[in-house]
Design a protein around this motif. Structure first.
Motif, PDB file in Angstrom:
ATOM      1  N   ALA A  54      51.006  33.389  23.565  1.00 15.04           N
ATOM      2  CA  ALA A  54      50.654  33.241  24.979  1.00 15.04           C
ATOM      3  C   ALA A  54      49.896  34.473  25.465  1.00 15.04           C
ATOM      4  N   GLU A  55      50.345  35.647  25.045  1.00 15.03           N
ATOM      5  CA  GLU A  55      49.653  36.888  25.422  1.00 15.03           C
ATOM      6  C   GLU A  55      48.231  36.920  24.875  1.00 15.03           C
ATOM      7  N   LYS A  56      48.051  36.430  23.665  1.00 12.86           N
ATOM      8  CA  LYS A  56      46.704  36.411  23.075  1.00 12.86           C
ATOM      9  C   LYS A  56      45.767  35.543  23.898  1.00 12.86           C
ATOM     10  N   VAL A  57      46.253  34.384  24.333  1.00 14.00           N
ATOM     11  CA  VAL A  57      45.421  33.512  25.169  1.00 14.00           C
ATOM     12  C   VAL A  57      45.154  34.193  26.518  1.00 14.00           C
ATOM     13  N   PHE A  58      46.182  34.808  27.085  1.00 15.83           N
ATOM     14  CA  PHE A  58      46.017  35.535  28.345  1.00 15.83           C
ATOM     15  C   PHE A  58      44.955  36.617  28.191  1.00 15.83           C
ATOM     16  N   ASN A  59      44.997  37.354  27.095  1.00 13.24           N
ATOM     17  CA  ASN A  59      44.011  38.405  26.846  1.00 13.24           C
ATOM     18  C   ASN A  59      42.602  37.840  26.686  1.00 13.24           C
ATOM     19  N   CYS A  60      42.487  36.664  26.079  1.00 20.10           N
ATOM     20  CA  CYS A  60      41.175  36.013  25.975  1.00 20.10           C
ATOM     21  C   CYS A  60      40.657  35.659  27.364  1.00 20.10           C
ATOM     22  N   SER A  61      41.563  35.213  28.205  1.00 24.11           N
ATOM     23  CA  SER A  61      41.205  34.901  29.580  1.00 24.11           C
ATOM     24  C   SER A  61      40.748  36.167  30.309  1.00 24.11           C
ATOM     25  N   GLU A  62      41.412  37.269  30.012  1.00 30.95           N
ATOM     26  CA  GLU A  62      41.055  38.553  30.630  1.00 30.95           C
ATOM     27  C   GLU A  62      39.641  38.976  30.237  1.00 30.95           C
ATOM     28  N   GLU A  63      39.271  38.717  29.003  1.00 31.39           N
ATOM     29  CA  GLU A  63      37.954  39.125  28.506  1.00 31.39           C
ATOM     30  C   GLU A  63      36.812  38.483  29.284  1.00 31.39           C
ATOM     31  N   ARG A  64      37.048  37.295  29.799  1.00 35.97           N
ATOM     32  CA  ARG A  64      35.979  36.643  30.557  1.00 35.97           C
ATOM     33  C   ARG A  64      35.933  37.118  31.997  1.00 35.97           C
ATOM     34  N   ASN A  65      36.952  37.945  32.388  1.00 33.94           N
ATOM     35  CA  ASN A  65      36.976  38.637  33.680  1.00 33.94           C
ATOM     36  C   ASN A  65      36.893  37.692  34.874  1.00 33.94           C
ATOM     37  N   MET A  66      37.528  36.542  34.753  1.00 32.49           N
ATOM     38  CA  MET A  66      37.548  35.581  35.850  1.00 32.49           C
ATOM     39  C   MET A  66      38.947  34.970  35.978  1.00 32.49           C
ATOM     40  N   ASN A  72      53.199  43.061  39.071  1.00 30.47           N
ATOM     41  CA  ASN A  72      52.806  44.260  39.811  1.00 30.47           C
ATOM     42  C   ASN A  72      51.352  44.648  39.579  1.00 30.47           C
ATOM     43  N   ASN A  73      50.756  44.196  38.487  1.00 28.70           N
ATOM     44  CA  ASN A  73      49.364  44.527  38.166  1.00 28.70           C
ATOM     45  C   ASN A  73      48.360  43.472  38.612  1.00 28.70           C
ATOM     46  N   MET A  74      48.825  42.429  39.277  1.00 31.54           N
ATOM     47  CA  MET A  74      47.910  41.365  39.681  1.00 31.54           C
ATOM     48  C   MET A  74      46.770  41.884  40.552  1.00 31.54           C
ATOM     49  N   GLU A  75      47.079  42.769  41.482  1.00 33.52           N
ATOM     50  CA  GLU A  75      46.051  43.304  42.376  1.00 33.52           C
ATOM     51  C   GLU A  75      44.958  44.032  41.610  1.00 33.52           C
ATOM     52  N   LYS A  76      45.345  44.691  40.521  1.00 30.17           N
ATOM     53  CA  LYS A  76      44.371  45.403  39.686  1.00 30.17           C
ATOM     54  C   LYS A  76      43.281  44.450  39.191  1.00 30.17           C
ATOM     55  N   TYR A  77      43.662  43.192  39.012  1.00 31.36           N
ATOM     56  CA  TYR A  77      42.718  42.170  38.553  1.00 31.36           C
ATOM     57  C   TYR A  77      42.135  41.362  39.711  1.00 31.36           C
ATOM     58  N   ARG A  78      42.385  41.836  40.927  1.00 32.47           N
ATOM     59  CA  ARG A  78      41.895  41.173  42.140  1.00 32.47           C
ATOM     60  C   ARG A  78      42.442  39.752  42.285  1.00 32.47           C
ATOM     61  N   VAL A  79      43.696  39.586  41.890  1.00 28.27           N
ATOM     62  CA  VAL A  79      44.369  38.296  42.027  1.00 28.27           C
ATOM     63  C   VAL A  79      45.533  38.480  42.982  1.00 28.27           C
ATOM     64  N   VAL A  80      45.627  37.592  43.951  1.00 25.46           N
ATOM     65  CA  VAL A  80      46.680  37.667  44.951  1.00 25.46           C
ATOM     66  C   VAL A  80      47.814  36.727  44.550  1.00 25.46           C
ATOM     67  N   ALA A  81      49.023  37.266  44.543  1.00 26.04           N
ATOM     68  CA  ALA A  81      50.199  36.461  44.213  1.00 26.04           C
ATOM     69  C   ALA A  81      50.381  35.366  45.268  1.00 26.04           C
ATOM     70  N   ASP A  82      50.768  34.189  44.812  1.00 25.76           N
ATOM     71  CA  ASP A  82      51.055  33.091  45.730  1.00 25.76           C
ATOM     72  C   ASP A  82      52.556  32.785  45.716  1.00 25.76           C
ATOM     73  N   LYS A  83      52.953  31.736  46.411  1.00 25.77           N
ATOM     74  CA  LYS A  83      54.371  31.375  46.474  1.00 25.77           C
ATOM     75  C   LYS A  83      54.933  31.093  45.084  1.00 25.77           C
ATOM     76  N   CYS A  84      54.141  30.507  44.224  1.00 23.88           N
ATOM     77  CA  CYS A  84      54.600  30.210  42.861  1.00 23.88           C
ATOM     78  C   CYS A  84      54.819  31.491  42.062  1.00 23.88           C
ATOM     79  N   SER A  85      53.964  32.476  42.264  1.00 19.50           N
ATOM     80  CA  SER A  85      54.110  33.761  41.567  1.00 19.50           C
ATOM     81  C   SER A  85      55.447  34.393  41.928  1.00 19.50           C
ATOM     82  N   TYR A  86      55.687  34.480  43.231  1.00 21.93           N
ATOM     83  CA  TYR A  86      56.955  35.056  43.685  1.00 21.93           C
ATOM     84  C   TYR A  86      58.133  34.214  43.217  1.00 21.93           C
TER      85      TYR A  86
END
Length: 102
Positions: free
Chosen positions: A22-34, A61-75
Motif C-alpha cells: 500500500a505504501e508503494k502505491v501511495f509513493n507512486c501517487s506522490e511522484e505524480r504530485n497530485m 499530520n503531514n497532509m498540509e505539507k502536501y497541500r491536502v486538507v483533512a476531511d471528516k473521513c480523515s478525522y
C-alpha cells in the motif's frame, strides 16, 4: 492513473494487511504530485489495519505539507483506529480538530 484508481489499489492492499505494498502505491501517487484526500484516507486506514498507529498519525499530520486538507473521513478514520486500539488519549486532540472542520 486517477486518484480514485490509486486509492482503490491502496485500499485493496491495506484491507489484506499488505501495508508495504500500500505504501508503494501511495509513493507512486506522490511522484505524480497530485494527491487528493482519498489517497491519504485509505493509507491512514491501511496503517490502522496494520496496527501502525504512529505512521497513521504522522501521515495525517503531514497532509498540509502536501497541500491536502483533512476531511471528516480523515478525522473519522484516524479517531476510529486509535480508539479501537485502546489509544483514546492519542485520538482526543484529533476529535477537537474534527469538530472544527465541520
Amino acid at each position: 492513473m486517477t486518484s480514485e484508481c490509486y486509492s482503490a489499489n491502496i485500499d485493496a492492499y491495506g484491507e489484506h494487511g499488505h501495508t508495504l505494498e500500500a505504501e508503494k502505491v501511495f509513493n507512486c501517487s506522490e511522484e505524480r504530485n497530485m494527491f487528493s484526500v482519498l489517497e491519504f484516507n485509505v493509507m491512514i486506514k491501511a496503517y490502522g489495519i496494520g496496527k501502525l498507529y504512529e505512521k497513521a498519525c504522522q501521515l495525517f499530520n503531514n497532509m498540509e505539507k502536501y497541500r491536502v486538507v483533512a476531511d471528516k473521513c480523515s478525522y473519522g478514520s484516524l479517531i476510529q483506529i486509535l480508539a479501537s486500539a485502546d489509544k483514546p488519549h492519542i485520538a482526543k486532540p484529533y476529535d477537537a480538530g474534527a469538530k472544527t472542520s465541520e
